[in-house]
Write a protein that holds these residues in place. Sequence first.
Motif, PDB file in Angstrom:
ATOM      1  N   HIS A   1       0.832  -1.220   0.000  1.00 18.24           N
ATOM      2  CA  HIS A   1       0.000   0.000   0.000  1.00 18.24           C
ATOM      3  C   HIS A   1       0.859   1.259   0.000  1.00 18.24           C
ATOM      4  O   HIS A   1       2.087   1.200   0.056  1.00 18.24           O
ATOM      5  N   ASP A   2       0.171   2.376  -0.094  1.00 14.91           N
ATOM      6  CA  ASP A   2       0.857   3.656  -0.308  1.00 14.91           C
ATOM      7  C   ASP A   2       1.885   4.021   0.768  1.00 14.91           C
ATOM      8  O   ASP A   2       2.903   4.635   0.470  1.00 14.91           O
ATOM      9  N   ILE A   3       1.630   3.623   2.015  1.00 19.63           N
ATOM     10  CA  ILE A   3       2.585   4.014   3.053  1.00 19.63           C
ATOM     11  C   ILE A   3       3.938   3.352   2.803  1.00 19.63           C
ATOM     12  O   ILE A   3       4.985   3.971   2.967  1.00 19.63           O
ATOM     13  N   PHE A   4       3.922   2.091   2.362  1.00 14.85           N
ATOM     14  CA  PHE A   4       5.190   1.359   2.242  1.00 14.85           C
ATOM     15  C   PHE A   4       5.825   1.333   0.865  1.00 14.85           C
ATOM     16  O   PHE A   4       6.975   0.925   0.743  1.00 14.85           O
ATOM     17  N   ILE A   5       5.118   1.765  -0.176  1.00 20.26           N
ATOM     18  CA  ILE A   5       5.689   1.625  -1.517  1.00 20.26           C
ATOM     19  C   ILE A   5       7.055   2.322  -1.667  1.00 20.26           C
ATOM     20  O   ILE A   5       7.972   1.735  -2.263  1.00 20.26           O
ATOM     21  N   PRO A   6       7.273   3.511  -1.076  1.00 18.00           N
ATOM     22  CA  PRO A   6       8.609   4.116  -1.266  1.00 18.00           C
ATOM     23  C   PRO A   6       9.723   3.241  -0.677  1.00 18.00           C
ATOM     24  O   PRO A   6      10.778   3.091  -1.290  1.00 18.00           O
ATOM     25  N   PHE A   7       9.461   2.629   0.466  1.00 19.44           N
ATOM     26  CA  PHE A   7      10.481   1.796   1.128  1.00 19.44           C
ATOM     27  C   PHE A   7      10.699   0.495   0.358  1.00 19.44           C
ATOM     28  O   PHE A   7      11.824   0.041   0.196  1.00 19.44           O
ATOM     29  N   VAL A   8       9.606  -0.100  -0.110  1.00 16.96           N
ATOM     30  CA  VAL A   8       9.713  -1.349  -0.874  1.00 16.96           C
ATOM     31  C   VAL A   8      10.509  -1.085  -2.157  1.00 16.96           C
ATOM     32  O   VAL A   8      11.424  -1.838  -2.508  1.00 16.96           O
TER      33      VAL A   8
END
Length: 414
Positions: A34-41
């Motif tokens: 989801h949007d919260i984790f996509i930058p980290f993934v």
Amino acid sequence: MGETIIEKIIRHNTGKAVKPGDIVTVNVDRCMIHDIFIPFVADKFEEMGFTKLHDPDKVVLIYDHLVPASQQDDTRHFHKGDEFVEKYGLTHVHRSDGICHQLMTEAGYVKPGDIAFGTDSHTTTYGCVGAFSSGIGYTEMASILGTGTMWIKVPETIKVVIDGELPENVMSKDIILRLIGDLRADGATYRALEFSGSTIENMSVASRMTMANMAIEAGAKCALFTPDEKTAEYCEIELNDYQKSLVGDEDAVYMKTMTYKAEDFVPVMACPSQVDKIRDVSELEGTEIDQVFIGSCTNGRLEDLRAAAEVLKGKKVADFVKLIVTPASRKIYRQALADGTLDILAEAGAIITHPGCGLCCGRTGGILSDGERVVATNNRNFLGRMGTSKVEIYLASPRTAAACAVAGKIVNPE
Ligand SMILES: CC(C)[C@H](C(=O)O)[C@@H](O)C(=O)O
Ligand code: SF4
């Protein structure tokens, strides 16, 4: 020897019989970011040296926690996500269709017997259709994106049997809250919760979803419901032999069995600020409230909105109370619009918002401040989740929440 449902799913996936404690590598059928984790993934994926996705078809990206943006930095997550989509050819992308856990089964991404992982603790939700699903961190997700596999330790299973007919004012939310109270917040840590009994068989998939969703609040690795005709209808499939076989065997080994009579359940609440601080609503009656929230991946489905509408029909929300209603998905929003449910809620004075996580994690619309009290249908009442750390959050079923909105205080639903 017999097997529990989780053991059957893992055997089917790996081709080897397993027992609790075994460490195995599984092929992942579907994963959700989801949007919260996509930058980290995205960053971790490249840092690990991957240059392409193992299988783009298995990946679903959903913007839900931050939509529409309520802080300037939120949009960075969307841009980073959109870049990842372009660069690696993702096709399953939802930018404002609703909450990830609702969409994963509603849009057909997860089927009975599948193994699915998501970068969110409430990924246990897909157990409602008999899938093994669990939440993971972003490093593990990056690795799944590159390899298509994931390691797991086979969990022990706690069997929960519920028979009989529920009282009319009791919803599946009351059952799972009571169970979490009995197990305590860490009572099912890394275990599978397997549900059975006539009450469960008679329950809608939506009600099972509420229970699977909250399994993590007792620490469970996953929750499992046997796929049946209702599941088949919900998933728009015919169950194959494997899916039909997902029943706990009589001679399977369980860590323990918990047995309940449906008639014994009453409306309950999780009191501030622990999910396992469960009290009967009747013990809390009269406590004044400031706000009511009906929504989230726990209780934002059509049957939840309808239950609230049934209570609110022809009545008004108490003057000083804000009632915020957030359907879990666009599909649910439109169904509730079409069947008049939203109109009943609006007429009663509800503020109806776009589908998404909304207020559940204290992001968009409706945060509270010191000394205020909210009755909410989501899954966590942690300190500071829906505003300041001096806000009191009481978790309840949609029926109870709606009754409280009318009364302006905690009351039992009729
Ligand atoms: C943001 C995310 C990490 C979090 C979770 O994993 O549960 C959220 O969905 C929540 O409900 O608190
Ligand atoms: S609705 Fe709430 S619990 Fe569900 S995924 Fe969103 S923030 Fe988490």
